[in-house]
Write a protein that holds these residues in place. Structure first.
Motif, PDB file in Angstrom:
ATOM      1  N   SER A  77      22.944  10.341  25.846  1.00 55.98           N
ATOM      2  CA  SER A  77      21.565  10.753  27.552  1.00 55.98           C
ATOM      3  C   SER A  77      22.940  11.147  27.964  1.00 55.98           C
ATOM      4  CB  SER A  77      20.608   9.965  26.978  1.00 55.98           C
ATOM      5  OG  SER A  77      20.170   9.155  28.833  1.00 55.98           O
ATOM      6  N   ASN A  78      23.916   9.533  28.221  1.00 49.39           N
ATOM      7  CA  ASN A  78      24.596  10.616  29.681  1.00 49.39           C
ATOM      8  C   ASN A  78      25.798  11.441  29.572  1.00 49.39           C
ATOM      9  OD1 ASN A  78      28.367   8.859  30.309  1.00 49.39           O
ATOM     10  ND2 ASN A  78      26.365   8.702  32.088  1.00 49.39           N
TER      11      ASN A  78
ATOM     12  N   VAL B 144      20.171   2.979  36.438  1.00 46.46           N
ATOM     13  CA  VAL B 144      20.773   2.422  35.012  1.00 46.46           C
ATOM     14  C   VAL B 144      19.176   2.476  33.698  1.00 46.46           C
ATOM     15  CG1 VAL B 144      21.488   0.137  33.823  1.00 46.46           C
ATOM     16  CG2 VAL B 144      22.368   0.727  36.074  1.00 46.46           C
TER      17      VAL B 144
ATOM     18  N   THR C 205      15.896  13.955  31.947  1.00 45.68           N
ATOM     19  CA  THR C 205      15.891  12.951  31.695  1.00 45.68           C
ATOM     20  C   THR C 205      17.115  12.673  30.885  1.00 45.68           C
ATOM     21  OG1 THR C 205      13.644  13.678  30.600  1.00 45.68           O
ATOM     22  CG2 THR C 205      14.745  11.556  30.428  1.00 45.68           C
ATOM     23  N   CYS C 206      18.348  11.066  31.787  1.00 44.60           N
ATOM     24  CA  CYS C 206      19.295  11.276  31.264  1.00 44.60           C
ATOM     25  C   CYS C 206      19.365   9.342  31.957  1.00 44.60           C
ATOM     26  CB  CYS C 206      20.285  11.915  31.777  1.00 44.60           C
ATOM     27  SG  CYS C 206      20.468  11.771  33.126  1.00 44.60           S
ATOM     28  N   ASP C 207      20.401   8.693  31.579  1.00 46.28           N
ATOM     29  CA  ASP C 207      20.898   7.880  31.672  1.00 46.28           C
ATOM     30  C   ASP C 207      22.943   8.039  32.760  1.00 46.28           C
ATOM     31  OD1 ASP C 207      21.985   5.495  32.062  1.00 46.28           O
ATOM     32  OD2 ASP C 207      22.094   4.968  30.255  1.00 46.28           O
ATOM     33  N   ARG C 208      22.297   7.973  34.170  1.00 43.75           N
ATOM     34  CA  ARG C 208      23.534   7.768  34.601  1.00 43.75           C
ATOM     35  C   ARG C 208      24.365   9.000  34.724  1.00 43.75           C
ATOM     36  NH1 ARG C 208      25.257   2.015  32.963  1.00 43.75           N
ATOM     37  NH2 ARG C 208      23.999   2.819  31.405  1.00 43.75           N
ATOM     38  N   CYS C 209      23.582  10.264  34.404  1.00 48.09           N
ATOM     39  CA  CYS C 209      24.573  11.510  33.986  1.00 48.09           C
ATOM     40  C   CYS C 209      24.832  12.130  35.337  1.00 48.09           C
ATOM     41  CB  CYS C 209      23.227  12.647  32.868  1.00 48.09           C
ATOM     42  SG  CYS C 209      21.596  12.725  33.294  1.00 48.09           S
TER      43      CYS C 209
ATOM     44  N   ASN D 115      17.664   5.045  31.191  1.00 45.28           N
ATOM     45  CA  ASN D 115      16.993   6.192  31.599  1.00 45.28           C
ATOM     46  C   ASN D 115      15.434   6.918  32.072  1.00 45.28           C
ATOM     47  OD1 ASN D 115      17.902   8.268  28.709  1.00 45.28           O
ATOM     48  ND2 ASN D 115      18.053   6.497  28.084  1.00 45.28           N
ATOM     49  N   TYR D 116      15.717   7.735  32.906  1.00 50.88           N
ATOM     50  CA  TYR D 116      14.553   8.437  33.848  1.00 50.88           C
ATOM     51  C   TYR D 116      14.681   9.518  34.355  1.00 50.88           C
ATOM     52  CZ  TYR D 116      14.462   3.287  35.197  1.00 50.88           C
ATOM     53  OH  TYR D 116      14.438   1.582  35.244  1.00 50.88           O
TER      54      TYR D 116
END
Lengths: 334, 181
Positions: free
Chosen positions: A108-109, B71, B124-128, B73-74
């Motif tokens: 995801s990151n 922090v 949709t991602c985590d701190r990307c 996934n959003y």
């Protein structure tokens, strides 16, 4: 002097307390029991997995949680190949879940859904149901529906929900419910569609009921609403009731059709719980504007006239949010 | 009768105030550079006019990744279309290129003034990486603006509650706030 005199009774009390506590066998054992002290670990996937393994076997719940979270956070800087290898080779379900979640965070990151392929393979192909369930649980909290689609839908929740192991089916439901509420706050059409499809694909009515009951339909597409409406004809009364409640939450553009279906359901279904759910769906669709329709349904089933009255009273308050209306109605008639 | 109506309204208002379910998220700094600092909070430059948001900068433009701050996934919805700028432009009502994470009950979390690049787009991602630190929209210089609103009203508790103030280091591993979503 006065100070010393005040301290003395407290000191005596603490001595007595220590003596009594040392006589208790459980505590005496606990004091002497060997404690697994955290050891220094190398900042590699292998080193961190050793720590997770020790934590899972001997650690307290808090330490287990800490070790899982530490690996997940470190994953952002760890090499994806090593994480992928660890996911492919791990045999312990708890450790697989932890390293799988770390791989999902990395994917995801870095915005690389293809990194998830080893985890998706374990979820669909592992011979051990415990490991399959762990691999599915590892996807919880990640944008798994989107990532499955970006991996060509080779593995989907519709397949996974037909797994022979109940723990895998349970993990599918948990993932979809968590993803809808925690990532998208109910605003995602793909999640609504996935939930309806998975509910339709499932042979387990409990799974379908939970999905339709807890995944938000506020952004459902016309196709998803059509499939949801089909569930009103299910043989399982619980599923019909869950579908009726879910239809109450469809977008405004779909509300006219949903209203017709729910009115017809209320008039034709013989199950009391299904009729009760149809009333809830109608109240949610129209909110204060639903009052004339609810009035017109009085007398169809006299047993539910008090329920209609409760809805009318709750709707009369002109509360502006559904959860407030629902709470008011539950206060009037639980 | 009037008293009864008044009481009912009071109960409804109390219920509305109490029933505002939201989830507490964690927001880290948007730039993975130790030279990133908070330079505006409730007031511009901490002593100017009302702002009620965090501005973070590292004195760079079009160079450093501007990351999703939340922090976990959003779903970051992208509003783009602004040409590259470091010192302001009239675009998207002053927000420039920006992202919105929409929560429940009118809550949202926004990040503004992006300098668009290949990473920019709804995701949709985590701190990307969501784009680069820039100054599109209403900006006197390149920075990251973040705010937490309910029904369009900016709130300050999300950063004041964790002690974030002007001068706080805003490196991407540092927690700057706990926005409600």
């Amino acid at each position: 002097m006065g100070s010393r005199m005040n301290k003395a009774p407290g000191l005596r009390l603490s001595l007595r307390l220590s003596l009594w506590l040392s006589l208790l066998p459980g505590l005496a054992l606990a004091q002497g029991a060997p404690v697994a002290a955290p050891t220094q670990t190398a900042c590699t996937v292998e080193g961190m997995l050793d720590e997770v393994r020790v934590a899972m076997k001997t650690g307290s719940p808090a330490y287990r949680k800490y070790a899982r979270l530490r690996l997940k956070e470190a994953a952002i800087a760890l090499p994806p190949e090593a994480l992928g290898r660890a996911v492919s080779q791990e045999r312990d379900p708890a450790v697989l879940e932890a390293v799988g979640a770390a791989l999902a965070t990395k994917a995801s990151n870095a915005q690389k859904p293809e990194l998830l392929q080893p985890l998706l393979s374990r979820a669909s192909q592992d011979v051990d149901p415990g490991l399959r369930a762990a691999a599915v649980r590892a996807l919880q909290g990640s944008p798994s529906v989107e990532f499955m689609a970006k991996n060509g839908d080779v593995v989907t929740y519709e397949q996974l929900v037909r797994d022979s192991a109940p723990e895998v089916r349970q993990a599918v439901v948990e993932n979809l419910v968590t993803e809808s509420a925690g990532i998208y706050f109910g605003h995602n059409p793909e999640l609504a569609e996935a939930a309806v499809k998975v509910a339709a694909a499932s042979d387990d009515p409990a799974v379908a009921k939970r999905l339709l009951g807890e995944v938000s339909m506020e952004a459902a597409s016309p196709e998803a609403v059509r499939k949801l409406t089909q569930q009103l004809r299910s043989e399982d009364a619980g599923l019909r009731a869950a579908a009726a409640k879910a239809l109450g939450g469809v977008p405004g553009s779909e509300s006219a059709g949903a209203r017709r279906s729910l009115t017809s359901l209320y008039k034709s279904d013989s199950d009391l719980a299904v009729r009760k759910s149809a009333l809830e769906g109608l109240a949610r669709l129209g909110q204060s504007g639903a009052r004339p329709l609810l009035e017109s349904l009085r007398g169809v089933d006299p047993r539910l006239d008090p329920e209609i009255d409760a809805w009318l009273s709750a709707l009369k308050r002109n509360l502006q949010e559904w959860h407030l209306i629902l709470r008011e109605k539950q206060r009037l008639s639980p | 009768m009037k008293l009864k109506t008044l009481l009912s309204a009071g109960v409804a208002l109390a219920a509305a105030a109490w029933a505002s379910p939201g989830t507490a998220a964690t927001a880290n700094g948007p730039i993975c550079d130790t030279a990133a600092y908070v330079n505006s909070t409730t007031y511009y430059n901490c002593t100017g006019s009302s702002h009620t948001a965090l501005d973070v900068g590292n004195s760079s433009c079009g160079e450093w990744n501007h990351r999703g701050m939340l922090v976990g996934n959003y779903y970051y919805y992208y509003y783009g279309g602004c040409a590259a700028a470091c010192y302001g432009s009239t675009c998207n009502g002053g927000a420039g290129n920006y992202y919105v994470v929409s929560g429940a009950n009118g809550w949202d979390f926004r990040q503004l003034h992006f300098y668009a690049n290949v990473s920019s787009g709804t995701k949709t991602c985590d701190r990307c990486a969501l784009g680069l630190v820039g100054g599109t929209g209403s900006a006197t210089g390149p920075h990251s603006h973040s705010d937490n609103r309910q029904y369009g009203t900016r709130k300050s508790a999300w950063y004041t509650s964790v002690g974030t103030t002007c001068g706080t280091n805003a490196y991407c591993n540092n927690r700057l706030g706990v926005p409600t979503l």
